[in-house]
Design a protein around this motif. Structure first.
Motif, PDB file in Angstrom:
ATOM      1  N   SER A  45       0.843  -1.213   0.000  1.00 36.84           N
ATOM      2  CA  SER A  45       0.000   0.000   0.000  1.00 36.84           C
ATOM      3  C   SER A  45       0.869   1.250   0.000  1.00 36.84           C
ATOM      4  O   SER A  45       0.620   2.191  -0.774  1.00 36.84           O
ATOM      5  CB  SER A  45      -0.922  -0.002   1.225  1.00 36.84           C
ATOM      6  OG  SER A  45      -1.754  -1.136   1.223  1.00 36.84           O
ATOM      7  N   TRP A 134      -8.494   3.880  -4.284  1.00 39.55           N
ATOM      8  CA  TRP A 134      -8.540   2.515  -4.792  1.00 39.55           C
ATOM      9  C   TRP A 134      -7.775   1.549  -3.875  1.00 39.55           C
ATOM     10  O   TRP A 134      -8.228   0.439  -3.616  1.00 39.55           O
ATOM     11  CB  TRP A 134      -7.978   2.458  -6.216  1.00 39.55           C
ATOM     12  CG  TRP A 134      -8.054   1.092  -6.824  1.00 39.55           C
ATOM     13  CD1 TRP A 134      -7.028   0.247  -7.089  1.00 39.55           C
ATOM     14  CD2 TRP A 134      -9.248   0.405  -7.228  1.00 39.55           C
ATOM     15  NE1 TRP A 134      -7.480  -0.920  -7.633  1.00 39.55           N
ATOM     16  CE2 TRP A 134      -8.864  -0.847  -7.734  1.00 39.55           C
ATOM     17  CE3 TRP A 134     -10.607   0.745  -7.207  1.00 39.55           C
ATOM     18  CZ2 TRP A 134      -9.765  -1.769  -8.229  1.00 39.55           C
ATOM     19  CZ3 TRP A 134     -11.514  -0.192  -7.696  1.00 39.55           C
ATOM     20  CH2 TRP A 134     -11.099  -1.424  -8.193  1.00 39.55           C
ATOM     21  N   SER A 138      -9.407  -1.505  -1.797  1.00 43.24           N
ATOM     22  CA  SER A 138      -8.863  -2.855  -2.001  1.00 43.24           C
ATOM     23  C   SER A 138      -8.602  -3.551  -0.670  1.00 43.24           C
ATOM     24  O   SER A 138      -8.818  -4.756  -0.533  1.00 43.24           O
ATOM     25  CB  SER A 138      -7.573  -2.780  -2.831  1.00 43.24           C
ATOM     26  OG  SER A 138      -7.825  -2.259  -4.119  1.00 43.24           O
ATOM     27  N   ARG A 149     -18.760  -6.729  -1.474  1.00 39.08           N
ATOM     28  CA  ARG A 149     -17.515  -6.511  -2.225  1.00 39.08           C
ATOM     29  C   ARG A 149     -17.773  -6.012  -3.638  1.00 39.08           C
ATOM     30  O   ARG A 149     -17.041  -5.151  -4.135  1.00 39.08           O
ATOM     31  CB  ARG A 149     -16.704  -7.811  -2.264  1.00 39.08           C
ATOM     32  CG  ARG A 149     -16.111  -8.164  -0.915  1.00 39.08           C
ATOM     33  CD  ARG A 149     -15.461  -9.532  -0.916  1.00 39.08           C
ATOM     34  NE  ARG A 149     -15.053  -9.893   0.446  1.00 39.08           N
ATOM     35  CZ  ARG A 149     -14.786 -11.126   0.837  1.00 39.08           C
ATOM     36  NH1 ARG A 149     -14.886 -12.120  -0.036  1.00 39.08           N
ATOM     37  NH2 ARG A 149     -14.418 -11.364   2.066  1.00 39.08           N
ATOM     38  N   VAL A 153     -16.329  -2.510  -5.333  1.00 42.00           N
ATOM     39  CA  VAL A 153     -15.490  -2.426  -6.537  1.00 42.00           C
ATOM     40  C   VAL A 153     -16.098  -1.439  -7.530  1.00 42.00           C
ATOM     41  O   VAL A 153     -15.374  -0.630  -8.148  1.00 42.00           O
ATOM     42  CB  VAL A 153     -15.328  -3.828  -7.178  1.00 42.00           C
ATOM     43  CG1 VAL A 153     -14.665  -3.720  -8.554  1.00 42.00           C
ATOM     44  CG2 VAL A 153     -14.510  -4.735  -6.281  1.00 42.00           C
ATOM     45  N   THR A 189      -4.081  -4.968  -7.457  1.00 41.91           N
ATOM     46  CA  THR A 189      -4.168  -4.533  -6.060  1.00 41.91           C
ATOM     47  C   THR A 189      -5.279  -5.254  -5.287  1.00 41.91           C
ATOM     48  O   THR A 189      -5.014  -5.876  -4.250  1.00 41.91           O
ATOM     49  CB  THR A 189      -4.364  -3.003  -5.984  1.00 41.91           C
ATOM     50  OG1 THR A 189      -3.304  -2.369  -6.686  1.00 41.91           O
ATOM     51  CG2 THR A 189      -4.363  -2.544  -4.537  1.00 41.91           C
ATOM     52  N   PRO A 190      -6.541  -5.215  -5.726  1.00 45.01           N
ATOM     53  CA  PRO A 190      -7.570  -5.934  -4.952  1.00 45.01           C
ATOM     54  C   PRO A 190      -7.351  -7.434  -4.942  1.00 45.01           C
ATOM     55  O   PRO A 190      -7.619  -8.101  -3.928  1.00 45.01           O
ATOM     56  CB  PRO A 190      -8.875  -5.557  -5.670  1.00 45.01           C
ATOM     57  CG  PRO A 190      -8.468  -5.155  -7.045  1.00 45.01           C
ATOM     58  CD  PRO A 190      -7.109  -4.537  -6.902  1.00 45.01           C
ATOM     59  N   THR A 191      -6.861  -7.995  -6.053  1.00 44.74           N
ATOM     60  CA  THR A 191      -6.623  -9.444  -6.091  1.00 44.74           C
ATOM     61  C   THR A 191      -5.573  -9.854  -5.068  1.00 44.74           C
ATOM     62  O   THR A 191      -5.738 -10.837  -4.324  1.00 44.74           O
ATOM     63  CB  THR A 191      -6.161  -9.862  -7.507  1.00 44.74           C
ATOM     64  OG1 THR A 191      -7.139  -9.453  -8.460  1.00 44.74           O
ATOM     65  CG2 THR A 191      -5.968 -11.361  -7.577  1.00 44.74           C
TER      66      THR A 191
END
Length: 420
Positions: A45, A134, A138, A149, A153, A189-191
């Motif tokens: 981050s 973002w 995330s 979720r 997104v 990033t979110p994954t």
């Protein structure tokens, strides 16, 4: 003295003072895993926010923009680093544990939201200004319930699109190839954060399963101890009661020969009590070993003392197989059967056969069964034996025919002999 380095006992009981406590080692591993997860999410981050802050600051500097814009960008992006580190720490509560408290959620979203608004007015800072929001969203994906979720997104993507539409340098950004970098940010990033949170959740569940397994191991050990204690005390107390009753009847006659016999019975009662006490101590110390030959000899003596004829036949083919679990389990079976005969039957003869017939078999037959309830097929001792034999693919059968009762214990042939 007990050596603390002693390995697991044959019964599965752990040494009293193990050199290392597995629970402590597992706890250290869990903490190490958590710190790795936390530092990975927080570190990534901070890195992404640093890259996101570098572009607007570079643009302001290149265009000789006002210094206060640089200060505002630095403050907002630095504050977002702090909130993202805090949000990363909240993942310890669990994957999908839920939204943070309302005030905390407001601070987590307000600061990156303000950064989004401020960078809209910096030409060329297209989409980089949306990085704080973002990244924050995330991290929240790993915290919020699964049903929240998807729309979270959508909110993040809408914010990125809005920032690109309102910033005057979007066209140059797209032609310069910046879309690739933003696409990677949006996808990876979110994954990455979701996978990290899920792995931490999986590890905590495995640790919980390990704890439950340890508790089950303790419960099994208690059941084993209770079963062994029943075998010792039930057998000896039954024989002591029989001897005491015999001594009482002999003393009532007041005949000299009977008095001597009564004294012998009392001496045997005392010896049996001392033996039961000794075996109980050995059981507590986990030193007691049950042997089939010893149990056969004890059964013969006890049954003979009760006026019962005993015929024991031990097949020579089985003698070299009486090792390990075989002699222990068959010894326990002889003890349990003997106790049940003394307790439930008015037997005059008992036959004990131990041999090989496709499997290792112990068959004990007695007469004198006068009532259906004399067949104790559901007692604590029989149930305990069934559990012990089932653990090694053995079997216990107890059947009644007219006035006779047959107790049969079966164990499979040794593995090597089955494939010979």
């Amino acid at each position: 003295m007990t050596d603390s380095s002693t390995p697991l006992r044959p019964t599965g009981q752990l040494p009293v003072s193990p050199a290392t406590d597995p629970a402590d080692a597992a706890g250290r591993d869990i903490n190490i895993t958590w710190w790795y997860t936390f530092l990975s999410i927080a570190g990534m981050s901070i890195f992404l926010l640093g890259v996101g802050a570098f572009v607007p600051i570079s643009l302001i500097t290149a265009s000789d923009g006002p210094t206060w814009q640089i200060v505002v960008v630095l403050v907002l992006f630095t504050a977002t680093c702090v909130t993202c580190v805090y949000a990363s720490w909240l993942i310890r509560d669990g994957y999908g544990a839920g939204w943070p408290p309302p005030k905390v959620t407001a601070w987590l979203l307000a600061i990156p939201g303000l950064a989004l608004v401020v960078t809209i007015f910096i030409p060329g800072a297209t989409l980089y200004g949306a990085t704080p929001l973002w990244v924050t969203l995330s991290i929240l994906l790993a915290l919020v319930p699964r049903s929240h979720r998807l729309w979270l997104v959508f909110i993040g993507l809408a914010a990125i699109a809005l920032h690109g539409l309102l910033n005057p340098g979007t066209a140059e950004f797209i032609y310069g190839g910046g879309v690739v970098g933003i696409s990677l940010l949006v996808l990876l990033t979110p994954t990455t954060f979701l996978v990290s949170g899920w792995l931490w959740h999986l590890i905590t569940r495995l640790d919980g399963a390990r704890t439950v397994n340890s508790q089950l191991a303790v419960a099994r050990e208690r059941l084993r101890f209770a079963s062994d204690l029943h075998d010792i005390q039930g057998h000896h107390l039954q024989v002591i009661a029989l001897k005491a009753e015999l001594a009482d009847r002999l003393l009532a006659t007041q005949e000299p020969t009977h008095l001597r016999a009564a004294q012998e019975s009392i001496a045997e009662v005392r010896a049996l009590a001392e033996q039961a006490q000794s075996e109980t101590r050995q059981l507590v110390r986990d030193l007691r070993v049950v042997s089939l030959p010893e149990e056969l000899a004890n059964a013969k003596d006890v049954l003979a003392a009760a006026g019962i004829d005993v015929d024991i036949q031990l097949d020579p083919k089985i003698e070299h197989r009486l090792t390990g679990d075989v002699t222990r389990l068959f010894g326990l079976a002889v003890r349990e059967a003997t106790t049940n005969i003394l307790r439930h039957a008015n037997a005059t003869s008992v036959g004990i056969r131990c041999g090989v017939n496709g499997s290792l078999q112990l068959i004990i037959t007695n007469d004198g069964v006068e009532a259906p309830d004399a067949v104790d097929t559901q007692g604590t001792g029989i149930a305990g034996l069934r559990t012990r034999f089932a653990a090694v693919n053995g079997n216990i059968m107890a059947t009644r025919h007219d006035e006779s009762f047959t107790f049969q214990a079966t164990l499979p042939m040794p593995h090597k002999e089955q494939h010979a």
